[in-house]
Scaffold this active site. Sequence first.
Site, PDB file in Angstrom:
ATOM      1  N   ARG A  47      -1.891  -6.094   2.380  1.00 46.82           N
ATOM      2  CA  ARG A  47      -0.876  -5.032   2.390  1.00 46.82           C
ATOM      3  C   ARG A  47       0.041  -5.080   3.594  1.00 46.82           C
ATOM      4  NH1 ARG A  47      -4.670  -0.235   0.353  1.00 46.82           N
ATOM      5  NH2 ARG A  47      -5.728  -0.956   2.217  1.00 46.82           N
ATOM      6  N   GLU A  74     -17.804  -1.063   9.229  1.00 47.48           N
ATOM      7  CA  GLU A  74     -18.829  -0.033   9.105  1.00 47.48           C
ATOM      8  C   GLU A  74     -20.174  -0.621   8.693  1.00 47.48           C
ATOM      9  OE1 GLU A  74     -19.478   4.245   6.836  1.00 47.48           O
ATOM     10  OE2 GLU A  74     -17.562   3.204   6.661  1.00 47.48           O
TER      11      GLU A  74
END
Length: 172
Positions: free
Chosen positions: A58, A95
């Site tokens: 993106r 994460e």
Amino acid sequence: MDFKEKIAIIEDFPKKGISFKDITPLIGDGPSFKLLIDTMAEKLRKLDVDYIAGPEARGFIFGVPLAYAMEIGFIPIRKPGKLPQETVSISYDLEYGQDTLEIHKNAFKKGDRVALVDDLLATGGTISACAKLIEQAGGEVVSIDFMIELTELHGRDKLEGYHVESMVQYDL
């Protein structure tokens, strides 16, 4: 123009509890997308930028037309194994695990001024790694620019010392 008007909010996507910010209506509207790129380019011209860099995928959506509008080069930051020449890489924590990004070793001359562009600032981990990677390759990160910033995730905290801009901000 308020670019928020062109961003769709999709609740519970991709999973329950997530409020997804969908940029496809904005980039699908030619005049709005042009205005966004022109607005970002005007801000960056004042910083005497030599290159735009952006992470796949993106970051490419905003970085390539921005580089075109400014008549400067675009440098892709990719996942391992996607670039054909010798690369430098950086691994960083996610994460749940790690990820790695690469850039061509010869992408910059020492001191080239680079604006790093991506669609979204959330926790700041990926874009912080991108900035360090640019610096490893010899570039100087003079600005980090986003379409959207999720302010409550405090991604700017990981970008301390950098000039950071976002076109649209959301609280979670």
